[in-house]
Design a protein around this motif. Structure first.
Motif, PDB file in Angstrom:
ATOM      1  N   VAL A   1       0.845  -1.198   0.000  1.00 37.39           N
ATOM      2  CA  VAL A   1       0.000   0.000   0.000  1.00 37.39           C
ATOM      3  C   VAL A   1       0.878   1.245   0.000  1.00 37.39           C
ATOM      4  N   VAL A   2       0.498   2.211  -0.834  1.00 31.74           N
ATOM      5  CA  VAL A   2       1.060   3.562  -0.770  1.00 31.74           C
ATOM      6  C   VAL A   2       0.013   4.471  -0.144  1.00 31.74           C
ATOM      7  N   LEU A   3       0.373   5.128   0.945  1.00 31.43           N
ATOM      8  CA  LEU A   3      -0.529   6.094   1.574  1.00 31.43           C
ATOM      9  C   LEU A   3      -0.265   7.460   0.950  1.00 31.43           C
ATOM     10  N   ARG A   4      -1.230   7.964   0.218  1.00 36.33           N
ATOM     11  CA  ARG A   4      -1.102   9.274  -0.417  1.00 36.33           C
ATOM     12  C   ARG A   4      -1.829  10.290   0.452  1.00 36.33           C
TER      13      ARG A   4
ATOM     14  N   ILE B   1       4.435   2.497   2.121  1.00 32.65           N
ATOM     15  CA  ILE B   1       5.247   3.696   1.903  1.00 32.65           C
ATOM     16  C   ILE B   1       4.314   4.899   1.950  1.00 32.65           C
ATOM     17  N   VAL B   2       4.776   5.990   2.564  1.00 28.66           N
ATOM     18  CA  VAL B   2       3.989   7.216   2.647  1.00 28.66           C
ATOM     19  C   VAL B   2       4.425   8.167   1.548  1.00 28.66           C
ATOM     20  N   SER B   3       3.456   8.673   0.788  1.00 25.17           N
ATOM     21  CA  SER B   3       3.699   9.664  -0.259  1.00 25.17           C
ATOM     22  C   SER B   3       2.898  10.916   0.079  1.00 25.17           C
TER      23      SER B   3
ATOM     24  N   ARG C   1       7.753   3.960   8.681  1.00 23.23           N
ATOM     25  CA  ARG C   1       7.962   3.575   7.292  1.00 23.23           C
ATOM     26  C   ARG C   1       8.504   4.764   6.507  1.00 23.23           C
ATOM     27  N   PRO C   2       9.157   4.524   5.353  1.00 28.64           N
ATOM     28  CA  PRO C   2       9.708   5.630   4.567  1.00 28.64           C
ATOM     29  C   PRO C   2       8.642   6.639   4.159  1.00 28.64           C
ATOM     30  N   ILE C   3       9.021   7.910   4.208  1.00 31.62           N
ATOM     31  CA  ILE C   3       8.125   9.007   3.842  1.00 31.62           C
ATOM     32  C   ILE C   3       8.753   9.785   2.697  1.00 31.62           C
TER      33      ILE C   3
ATOM     34  N   SER D   1       8.727   7.054  15.514  1.00 31.62           N
ATOM     35  CA  SER D   1       8.642   6.794  14.086  1.00 31.62           C
ATOM     36  C   SER D   1       9.894   7.235  13.346  1.00 31.62           C
ATOM     37  N   ARG D   2      10.488   8.369  13.779  1.00 24.80           N
ATOM     38  CA  ARG D   2      11.616   8.950  13.051  1.00 24.80           C
ATOM     39  C   ARG D   2      12.953   8.706  13.738  1.00 24.80           C
TER      40      ARG D   2
END
Length: 608
Positions: free
Chosen positions: A360-363, A391-393, A410-412, A487-488
């Protein structure tokens, strides 16, 4: 790569021409040469030009508006899917023909983040050996950036280029509230929480103005870079032109923003004039497939009172792009333009349980909203991350609650023009005592203790009540900061130094550790596919949630109709950025439930 060039030019005599002169003499040779050129011209095939003309409003995930007036009068065009536009442009890299005409004369709306996506698509077309032509009539900064991604730029002779820099517009309400006799009780965490300044101050504070200006400068750097590189200008020169802002066609050509001035007869005529060829074949890339929809009153009533709850079919090996767009609110029923916690949690759990969904990509396109709704969505997303690659977009805006829901470890990815951060919360409630007394209204509250007055619309909070609200806001702020730190991989001290409601551009967010890298949706999809072990082209991409139909949106709009009932008042509210402010005020008037704690950024960035 061949180029479309004017047919009238200085030419070096060919060997065949010299031989003709030597054997036939000059007059006869000239006649033979003319016949040879005529024969060659008749055999040359016409050049094919892909014609791209964007028009309308492009959204990441478009939804049909539910304006009843527009429906009855035939207005209200349906927004278009932006990623369909980007995909069609990218596909031109492998299409027939060697020339692409980007016609920017239509009325189209895209945002700054989408410009970055289109820049990459146009670069792929150019790198494939295509020659890109741009045609503009009246171009904004957005249009000029797209034109700068092309090889040649044509402008209509009466056209104007408005090369503005990004600006932030904030509407301050303090003086108006004082005139009306309305007092806002506010509790907050973070000195930079600009969401509350419009209610507490008559104008922007100096420290907030300086912070916003620094963010705008970083965002503008990407705009300047894009135009400077495309038009072979220095960045200092582009910044100077931004201060001048308006350019006529002649001034734009002298400044190096355009190459050719043409008559106001459209893009195709302009290209034929510039190239000196009238045999060009134009192929419309974005041709509309119009479908006439009949209005069935029975179907409308059925949809209004018994809307369908359809789950979209997902094929095997699918990567889902889950769009979370709008203000985050608590609730159980979906509403166009909002991220409602109940429906979002439901769809996230469905994706978690569906084995056909490989990743899933979270837009994210959200200014934030309710802190409790943000927490509910975050917990559901964490369950998804435990089972699938995510992945977060970030789109245009992923601030406050919009950042809260990205705290997944997760990567942003973000764009240079993304606005993010705004890690802060506040609580607010209006009291209308002076206004009510002015119009002869008196409220009496009969309760068992002093706490009953917290629900009063005429009395402000007492010191004890304010302290209790501040404690609740402080608790949620601590949770927010903790989410970001874990998270970071930052310490709480690190987060507090960049939190407090401060907002950042995408590049700034990378430098302070809130974002991992600059990139768009295609980059995020490639990362998810790699983590899921899917080869390029071996998976389907599906965008969710399913866009509402006209009737579904109409039903939601009728059910959600509030104080602003007329289209004119709704337009004024949006233009002055009052829609979110009114939502907060109306929420504070709801005495049936406790005051909402908000994690929201109400400011509007507008690039004209």
């Amino acid at each position: 790569m061949t180029h479309l060039l004017p047919t009238v030019r200085t030419r070096v005599p060919s060997l065949a021409s010299l031989l003709l002169v030597a054997t036939l003499g000059a007059p006869a040779a000239a006649h033979a040469q003319a016949e040879l050129q005529a024969t060659t011209a008749t055999k040359a095939p016409p050049a094919t030009v892909a014609w791209v003309r964007p028009a309308g409003l492009y959204l990441d995930l478009p939804e049909q508006g539910g304006d009843l007036t527009a429906l009855l009068l035939g207005g209200g065009a349906e927004p278009k899917p932006f990623y369909d536009l980007a995909e069609r442009i990218a596909e031109l890299a492998t299409a027939d023909g060697e020339h692409v005409l980007l016609d920017l004369s239509g009325e189209f709306q895209i945002n700054q983040v989408q410009v970055a996506e289109l820049e990459r698509a146009l670069d792929r077309v150019r790198n494939a050996g295509k020659h890109l032509w741009a045609y503009v009539e009246n171009a904004s900064t957005i249009g000029m950036q797209l034109a700068a991604s092309c090889d040649d730029v044509m402008i209509a002779d009466l056209g104007v280029i408005e090369l503005g820099s990004p600006a932030l517009s904030v509407t301050f309400l303090r003086d108006a509230l004082d005139l009306l006799g309305v007092r806002m009780d506010v509790v907050r965490c973070g000195d930079f929480k600009g969401a509350v300044e419009p209610y507490m101050l008559s104008q922007m504070s100096d420290h907030l103005r300086a912070h916003y200006r620094a963010m705008l400068e970083r965002m503008n750097a990407d705009i300047v870079r894009r135009i400077a590189e495309g038009r072979h200008l220095s960045q200092a020169r582009v910044v100077e032109m931004q201060s001048q802002r308006l350019f006529t066609a002649r001034a734009a050509q002298e400044a190096g923003l355009v190459d050719h001035i043409v008559s106001w007869q459209g893009a195709s005529h302009a290209l034929m004039h510039v190239t000196g060829r009238d045999d060009l074949q134009f192929v419309k890339t974005l041709s509309e497939r119009k479908q006439r929809q009949s209005i069935n009153p029975l179907a409308m009533l059925t949809q209004l009172f018994n809307p369908k709850d359809e789950e979209a079919d997902v094929e095997d090996d699918t990567i889902v792009v889950l769009h979370l767009s709008g203000q985050i609110v608590d609730g159980e029923k979906p509403a166009p333009g909002s991220i409602v916690s109940g429906p979002v949690v439901k769809i996230v759990r469905e994706l978690t349980a569906n084995d056909s969904v490989r990743g899933v990509v979270l837009r994210i396109n959200s200014p934030g909203g309710s802190a409790t709704a943000s927490e509910a969505i975050l917990l559901a997303l964490r369950e998804l991350c435990a089972k699938k690659p995510v992945i977060v977009s970030m789109g245009t805006l992923a601030a406050s609650g919009g950042y809260y829901i990205t705290c997944l470890g997760r990567p942003i990815l973000a764009e240079q023009g993304t606005i993010t951060g705004s890690i802060g919360v506040f609580g607010m409630r209006p009291s209308f005592g002076p206004l009510l007394r002015r119009i002869g209204v008196h409220e009496e509250i009969v309760g068992l203790d002093a706490g009953a007055t917290m629900a009063s619309l005429s009395e402000p909070w007492t010191d004890q009540q304010r302290a209790r609200m501040q404690a609740m806001v402080d608790r949620i702020y601590d949770v927010f900061v903790g989410h970001v730190a874990r998270s970071r991989n930052l310490t709480t001290t690190d987060v507090l130094a960049i939190a407090g409601g401060r907002v950042w551009s995408g590049q700034q967010a990378i430098e302070i550790g809130l974002v991992d890298r600059i990139g768009g949706l295609d980059d995020a999809l490639a990362m998810v596919a790699s983590q899921a072990g899917l080869a390029s082209g071996a998976y389907e991409v599906q965008h969710l949630p399913r866009p509402k139909t006209l009737f579904e949106s109409l039903a939601a709009s009728m059910a959600e109709m509030e104080a602003l009932a007329t289209p004119e008042l709704r337009l004024a509210a949006r233009r002055l950025d009052l829609d979110r402010a009114l939502r907060i005020v109306l929420d504070g008037m709801d005495t049936a439930r406790q005051t909402t704690v908000w994690a929201v950024l109400p400011d509007a960035i507008r690039i004209r």
